[in-house]
Design an enzyme around this catalytic site. Structure first.
Site, PDB file in Angstrom:
ATOM      1  CG  ASN A  66     -29.463  -2.675 -25.330  1.00 32.79           C
ATOM      2  OD1 ASN A  66     -30.265  -1.871 -26.349  1.00 32.79           O
ATOM      3  ND2 ASN A  66     -29.603  -3.596 -25.800  1.00 32.79           N
ATOM      4  CG  HIS A 107     -24.053  -5.289 -27.965  1.00 27.55           C
ATOM      5  ND1 HIS A 107     -24.538  -4.581 -27.484  1.00 27.55           N
ATOM      6  CD2 HIS A 107     -24.715  -6.498 -28.362  1.00 27.55           C
ATOM      7  CE1 HIS A 107     -26.076  -4.750 -27.667  1.00 27.55           C
ATOM      8  NE2 HIS A 107     -25.739  -5.738 -27.767  1.00 27.55           N
ATOM      9  CD  GLU A 115     -23.248  -0.565 -26.989  1.00 29.19           C
ATOM     10  OE1 GLU A 115     -24.284  -1.616 -27.049  1.00 29.19           O
ATOM     11  OE2 GLU A 115     -23.528   0.730 -26.778  1.00 29.19           O
ATOM     12  CB  SER A 137     -27.246  -6.250 -25.455  1.00 25.70           C
ATOM     13  OG  SER A 137     -28.482  -7.202 -24.824  1.00 25.70           O
TER      14      SER A 137
END
Ligand code: COA
Length: 687
Positions: A479, A429, A441, A408
């Site tokens: 993130n 991801h 992702e 991530s």
């Protein structure tokens, strides 16, 4: 020609031909009116069948809703008026998906025949709309209010068999067109009055009025903050309680209200952005994806097990690899637990689960990867461990196989270097729980080939996921933005807000979960561990709150206490947490103050937008819409607000800059508007 007219014996077949989904564009509506009139005027014609090349229409033409052409006459209501006036039977031959306006067209026919694999429904709420051409009325009259409430508020696409059971279809046939033609002939020959859904009343008689109150409350909870599902309840209630013409008028009024609503515009943005996000700039349709027939997942933890389920659910055999039989057994226990819960909820059958489980194998041996097309690594976020695993994968998997990582945050290129095939290394991801969350992702490394990218983008769709492509940077799109949002929540705590206030404001805005409740879910120790590895610009600081939480054992849900106290998943306030926060404020010399809710919202959303702008600036995301799709599908941002970038555009980019500039002097460099934001503000939009 968008509507073909041809004669099959004494029945006219009107075949809609408007790729890709036969949407009811102006030309199609004109063609239908023309065809119906021509058939009406021809004494040799005894009936009409409406069908389509490929799939029955999937609804109004969404692009025409944006341009206004959807409201140019003849509108669907005009087509329906012609159908009701003709006096000859009209039968729908449904193949593929009859959705929205397409199904409303079918419901206006005197009968409906569908192919066994067809699906029908009124999913307008997904676009912030309700059916506006009698859909709620005819559906309710045919299937009853309870079925209508369930299906229309839930945007269901019902399989033909279920639709037949509910009375929405008259027959299922392998050749629906031929069957529809003979159906029309039978209706014409019977001499009986033509059956009309709008005249059926058995299922709307004596309905308990309490039903609607119950459903309104249910919908308010399940689709919190959304206008359209509430309006569906009202339209269905009108079908059961008002005189017919009046009820149809009420539906139309509610439809128009939804059509003008900001939620409709935001949801249509999401619909388009989701489809746009599948396109990779510079990688055209000439780049064919590799076919994925077998997969492996390394790491049988929560993420790995969830990813394995995604493959199995899509019918792709998958091997789960871990270091020990124990780890594998724990992973399989988790998988079996999730499947058992799905069966208990009624969302999966025993047969489907047995089939999915039969597709999941386990191994501790890398040699078992000799025939896979893709491996997804999902082990702990340790860069050296990942590099070792990738070197193994490179040795043991076939030359053509793609090696993907579920990291991530970590650098894809560093991982790719451990292999001899960096062009086939990519990030995929997934979001937790992986078998539920829609976002995938995908992350492009410096050497990732177009074919690898095309493959993982296509794979996402096979797995039922929504793909977005991100560039390689710390935290990728989602993130990376989240860290500033999370950090701001802690600053607000320092300045005087409580966890309850912050979460309440964000949840009232429509997020599935506030930032502090989310921290508790992910684990404050995990959040702190990730943060420890990050470097900040010199004039920035992290709030010490997260560290204190982690170090005092307030790990979140898993330890029963974090920003809240937990019993299971239900949370309640913890006065000790407020004391901890107040202590931090004192240490930092911050005088706590009342912070208005509106300020809290602004303080949390602006950092998302500003970091999003930097992500665009650096080419990490190709489009502002891609960022919206990440946030809506992976982070619980309300779809009816369109995503953070859409929200900013609607708020006014100039205004966003003014707010940021006002805060920058007292709140630090992170509040200085990004260059890309300033550029966009000049145009008033991101593109
Ligand atoms: N009007 C115009 N275009 C539409 C459309 C509509 N109602 N529905 C889908 N499309 C377009 C999509 O934009 C996409 O275009 P693209 O290839 O240029 O990206 C293409 O048709 C294929 O749609 P997509 O969703 O990618 O295919 P799919 O096979 O996964 O799903 C549907 C097909 C019909 C199930 C899905 O598109 C859908 O749910 N559409 C909306 C249905 C709806 O809500 N109807 C009510 C409208 S008021």
């Amino acid at each position: 020609m968008t509507t073909n007219y041809r004669l099959a014996a004494d029945v006219v077949v009107l075949e809609i031909d408007n790729p890709p989904v036969n949407a009811l564009s102006l030309r199609v509506r004109e063609g239908l009116v023309e065809g119906i009139r021509r058939a009406a005027a021809d004494p040799a014609v005894r009936g009409i069948v409406i069908g389509a090349k490929g799939s029955f229409p999937a609804g109004a033409d969404i692009n025409e809703i944006a341009t206004g052409l959807a409201f140019a006459p003849p509108i669907l209501l005009d087509v329906q008026a012609e159908m009701e006036a003709i006096g000859k039977p009209i039968v729908a031959a449904i193949t593929g998906t009859a959705l929205g306006g397409g199904f409303e067209l079918a419901l206006t026919c005197h009968a409906r025949v569908a192919s066994p694999e067809a699906r029908v429904g009124l999913p307008e709420v997904k676009l912030g709309l309700i059916p506006g051409a009698g859909g709620t009325q005819r559906f309710t009259r045919l299937a009853g209010p309870e079925a209508a409430l369930e299906a229309i508020t839930g945007a269901a696409q019902l399989p033909a068999s279920r639709a037949l059971e509910l009375g929405l279809l008259d027959a299922i046939a392998a050749d629906p067109l031929a069957e529809a033609v003979s159906f029309a002939q039978r209706l014409a020959g019977s001499g009986a009055p033509l059956p009309r859904a709008s005249a059926r009343a058995e299922k709307i008689a004596d309905v308990d009025p309490q039903l609607f109150a119950t459903w309104r409350a249910k919908v308010a909870k399940k689709y919190r903050g959304q206008l359209a599902p509430q309006r569906v309840c009202e339209a269905i209630e009108a079908a059961c309680t008002k005189e017919r013409a009046e009820a149809f008028k009420i539906e139309r009024k509610l439809y128009l209200e939804c059509r003008e609503s900001p939620q409709r515009k935001a949801l249509m943005h999401v619909f388009h952005a989701e489809r746009e996000a599948r396109r990779i700039p510079g990688v055209g349709p000439e780049v064919a994806p590799q076919s994925i027939r077998r997969a492996a997942v390394v790491g049988a933890g929560t993420m790995g097990a969830g990813i394995a389920m995604c493959f199995a659910n899509a019918g792709i055999p998958v091997t789960l690899l871990d270091v020990s039989p124990d780890a594998l057994e724990r992973g399989m226990d988790g998988i079996r637990g999730h499947y058992a819960a799905s069966v208990a909820r009624g969302s999966l059958t025993h047969e489907k689960v047995d089939w999915a489980l039969s597709l999941i194998g386990t191994t501790t041996d890398y040699d078992a990867l000799s025939s896979v097309d893709i491996v997804i690594e999902a082990v702990f976020e340790d860069p050296e461990l990942k590099r070792r695993i990738f070197a193994e994968l490179d040795r043991h998997s076939p030359e053509h196989a793609i090696l993907a990582t579920n990291t991530s945050t970590l650098d894809i290129d560093r991982i790719a270097e451990a292999t001899s095939r960096p062009q086939q290394v990519v990030g995929t991801h997934f979001f937790s729980p992986a078998h539920v969350m829609k976002l995938m992702e995908n992350v492009r490394g410096a050497k990732t080939s177009p074919r690898t990218l095309a493959t993982v983008m296509a794979l996402a769709r096979t797995l039922g996921k929504v793909p977005v492509l991100a560039g390689n940077c710390d935290g990728f799109i989602g993130n990376r933005m989240l860290q500033y949002y999370g950090a701001e929540a802690e600053r607000l705590l320092e300045e005087g807000a409580s966890p309850e206030q912050i979460d309440r404001v964000i949840e009232a805005f429509g997020f599935a979960m506030g930032p502090l409740a989310m921290r508790d879910l992910a684990g404050n120790d995990v959040g702190w561990a990730i943060r420890r590895n990050r470097t900040l610009p010199e004039d920035e600081r992290w709030s010490p709150i997260l560290q204190r939480m982690a170090e005092s054992g307030r790990l979140g849900q898993k330890s029963g206490r974090g920003f809240y106290l937990y019993e299971g998943r239900s949370r309640r306030s913890d006065p000790e947490v407020l004391a901890l926060i107040e202590g931090v404020s004192r240490e930092l010399g911050i005088e706590r103050r009342e912070i208005p809710d509106a300020q809290i919202l602004a303080r949390l959303l602006h950092p998302l937008v500003n970091e999003g702008a930097k992500i665009l600036e650096e080419g990490i995301a190709a489009r502002a819409g891609d960022i919206d799709i990440v946030y809506v599908n992976g982070y619980g941002f309300p779809a009816y607000e369109g995503g953070p970038m859409f929200w900013a555009e609607r708020e006014g980019l100039e205004r966003v800059i003014e707010t940021m500039e006002a805060l920058a002097p007292s709140h630090g460099r992170r509040w200085q508007p990004a260059q890309r934001l300033r550029q966009a503000a000049e145009r008033g939009r991101w593109t």
